[in-house]
Design a protein around this motif. Structure first.
Motif, PDB file in Angstrom:
ATOM      1  N   GLY A   3      25.729  56.543  79.225  1.00  0.00           N
ATOM      2  CA  GLY A   3      26.452  56.225  80.449  1.00  0.00           C
ATOM      3  C   GLY A   3      25.518  55.803  81.566  1.00  0.00           C
ATOM      4  O   GLY A   3      25.820  54.878  82.323  1.00  0.00           O
ATOM      5  N   GLU A   4      24.374  56.462  81.671  1.00  0.00           N
ATOM      6  CA  GLU A   4      23.399  56.094  82.693  1.00  0.00           C
ATOM      7  C   GLU A   4      22.860  54.692  82.437  1.00  0.00           C
ATOM      8  O   GLU A   4      22.716  53.880  83.363  1.00  0.00           O
ATOM      9  CB  GLU A   4      22.250  57.096  82.709  1.00  0.00           C
ATOM     10  N   HIS A  22      30.769  58.983  72.938  1.00  0.00           N
ATOM     11  CA  HIS A  22      30.758  59.843  74.118  1.00  0.00           C
ATOM     12  C   HIS A  22      29.734  59.301  75.119  1.00  0.00           C
ATOM     13  O   HIS A  22      28.585  59.022  74.754  1.00  0.00           O
ATOM     14  CB  HIS A  22      30.376  61.266  73.713  1.00  0.00           C
ATOM     15  N   PRO A  23      30.107  59.129  76.397  1.00  0.00           N
ATOM     16  CA  PRO A  23      29.174  58.527  77.366  1.00  0.00           C
ATOM     17  C   PRO A  23      27.959  59.385  77.681  1.00  0.00           C
ATOM     18  O   PRO A  23      26.990  58.882  78.249  1.00  0.00           O
ATOM     19  CB  PRO A  23      30.048  58.333  78.609  1.00  0.00           C
ATOM     20  N   GLN A  24      27.997  60.676  77.318  1.00  0.00           N
ATOM     21  CA  GLN A  24      26.837  61.533  77.576  1.00  0.00           C
ATOM     22  C   GLN A  24      25.898  61.637  76.372  1.00  0.00           C
ATOM     23  O   GLN A  24      24.898  62.350  76.436  1.00  0.00           O
ATOM     24  CB  GLN A  24      27.300  62.925  78.000  1.00  0.00           C
ATOM     25  N   ARG A  25      26.198  60.904  75.314  1.00  0.00           N
ATOM     26  CA  ARG A  25      25.284  60.865  74.175  1.00  0.00           C
ATOM     27  C   ARG A  25      24.148  59.888  74.461  1.00  0.00           C
ATOM     28  O   ARG A  25      24.258  59.030  75.344  1.00  0.00           O
ATOM     29  CB  ARG A  25      26.030  60.452  72.907  1.00  0.00           C
ATOM     30  N   PRO A  26      23.051  59.983  73.727  1.00  0.00           N
ATOM     31  CA  PRO A  26      21.942  59.043  73.951  1.00  0.00           C
ATOM     32  C   PRO A  26      22.266  57.652  73.410  1.00  0.00           C
ATOM     33  O   PRO A  26      23.126  57.490  72.535  1.00  0.00           O
ATOM     34  CB  PRO A  26      20.783  59.679  73.178  1.00  0.00           C
ATOM     35  N   VAL A  27      21.555  56.669  73.921  1.00  0.00           N
ATOM     36  CA  VAL A  27      21.739  55.297  73.439  1.00  0.00           C
ATOM     37  C   VAL A  27      21.540  55.217  71.933  1.00  0.00           C
ATOM     38  O   VAL A  27      22.226  54.453  71.237  1.00  0.00           O
ATOM     39  CB  VAL A  27      20.750  54.358  74.167  1.00  0.00           C
ATOM     40  N   GLY A  52      33.002  64.286  83.444  1.00  0.00           N
ATOM     41  CA  GLY A  52      31.673  64.836  83.679  1.00  0.00           C
ATOM     42  C   GLY A  52      30.797  63.812  84.367  1.00  0.00           C
ATOM     43  O   GLY A  52      31.246  62.713  84.705  1.00  0.00           O
ATOM     44  N   GLN A  53      29.537  64.158  84.547  1.00  0.00           N
ATOM     45  CA  GLN A  53      28.613  63.333  85.311  1.00  0.00           C
ATOM     46  C   GLN A  53      27.583  62.659  84.405  1.00  0.00           C
ATOM     47  O   GLN A  53      27.136  63.227  83.414  1.00  0.00           O
ATOM     48  CB  GLN A  53      27.876  64.183  86.347  1.00  0.00           C
ATOM     49  N   VAL A  54      27.216  61.450  84.784  1.00  0.00           N
ATOM     50  CA  VAL A  54      26.081  60.763  84.173  1.00  0.00           C
ATOM     51  C   VAL A  54      25.273  60.127  85.301  1.00  0.00           C
ATOM     52  O   VAL A  54      25.798  59.857  86.378  1.00  0.00           O
ATOM     53  CB  VAL A  54      26.505  59.681  83.158  1.00  0.00           C
ATOM     54  N   THR A  90      30.853  59.896  88.047  1.00  0.00           N
ATOM     55  CA  THR A  90      31.813  60.572  87.179  1.00  0.00           C
ATOM     56  C   THR A  90      32.301  59.626  86.096  1.00  0.00           C
ATOM     57  O   THR A  90      32.619  58.466  86.358  1.00  0.00           O
ATOM     58  CB  THR A  90      33.020  61.068  88.001  1.00  0.00           C
ATOM     59  N   THR A  91      32.348  60.132  84.879  1.00  0.00           N
ATOM     60  CA  THR A  91      32.903  59.376  83.768  1.00  0.00           C
ATOM     61  C   THR A  91      33.898  60.255  83.015  1.00  0.00           C
ATOM     62  O   THR A  91      34.000  61.464  83.265  1.00  0.00           O
ATOM     63  CB  THR A  91      31.797  58.848  82.836  1.00  0.00           C
TER      64      THR A  91
END
Length: 265
Positions: free
Chosen positions: A156-157, A183-188, A244-246, A254-255
């Motif tokens: 996500g970041e 999931h947007p909080q997983r790593p690339v 949650g946050q990224v 927030t995502t």
């Protein structure tokens, strides 16, 4: 903050009002441009790159200039018939461009600067490829290389980083990740097919531009899958949507995601 499709619609609105017209008056209400006078300048089309607006002009003396603006969180451009009442208070205006027919007023703009058109690269050269631009094969490969350059970075970041690709914000981050099932909080590095994700992000942005609003589900009554739907049931599986946050500390965004459709691990 408006995202790439909304900014492009703003550029199109300025084009319809100003492109090809001659300014009879300009009013810059920012200190660094307070004495600037663009009366007599001819307005060329407004380009966009991600969330940046580039309104190009040729002065009466033949100089080619670019008015570079960014809406940030609160900004907007409004176009009205010349002499009509403004839609917002005058003290919020940062730029006023007036022709015989219309006034274009930039309210609460987060950035206003005027530079030679030849120097545009100094303000947008750091940005990644524009997802709403012509998007050549080279653009695609550049975006892919920038996205995958840091495999441990939170996805996500990375997608919100305008130096990777330009134009994505929290709406399209959330919706792209849902459609891709990641999931947007997983790593690339968790992406099985990062190129497919980029292509989907571009397709969603273009769809938003065409529809005039985000519609990722195909249903105008429930237009988005997860964005701002925390604590509501997923439209696909009925699991409760989470948020949650990224992003780096101090610049978190927030995502949203469905924990079943987009498992964390």
């Amino acid at each position: 903050m408006p995202e790439g499709d909304a900014v492009r619609r703003t550029g199109d609105r300025l084009d319809r009002a100003l492109a090809g017209a001659t300014l009879v008056r300009s009013d810059f209400r920012v200190p660094q441009l307070a004495t600037t006078d663009l009366a007599g300048a001819t307005v060329a089309p407004t380009a966009t790159h991600g969330k940046h607006l580039l309104t190009r002009l040729t002065t009466a003396g033949g100089d080619r200039l670019t008015l570079h603006t960014h809406l940030k969180m609160e900004g907007s451009w409004r176009v009205i018939h010349a002499g009509d009442r403004w839609p917002q208070p005058g003290h919020l205006a940062r730029v006023v461009l007036t022709t015989d027919a219309v006034e274009a007023i930039g309210f609460q703009l987060g950035l206003v600067e005027l530079l030679p058109t030849a120097d545009e690269h100094t303000v947008i050269g750091h940005l990644g490829p524009d997802l709403l631009g012509p998007w050549s094969a080279d653009d695609e490969q550049t975006a892919l290389a920038r996205l995958t350059a840091a495999p441990d970075r939170v996805l996500g970041e990375a997608l919100l980083d305008q130096s990777v690709v330009a134009g994505l914000g929290t709406i399209w981050l959330s919706e792209t990740c849902f459609v891709q099932g990641i999931h947007p909080q997983r790593p690339v590095s968790a992406l099985a097919d990062p190129l497919r994700l980029l292509r989907r992000a571009r397709a969603l942005l273009r769809s938003g531009l065409e529809h005039g609003q985000p519609i990722t589900t195909g249903d105008r009554h429930n237009p988005v899958w997860v964005y701002r739907r925390q604590r509501q049931p997923c439209l696909r599986c009925r699991t409760t949507i989470e948020a949650g946050q990224v992003g780096p500390p101090g610049r978190e965004r927030t995502t949203y995601w469905c924990p079943r459709c987009q498992p964390r691990a």
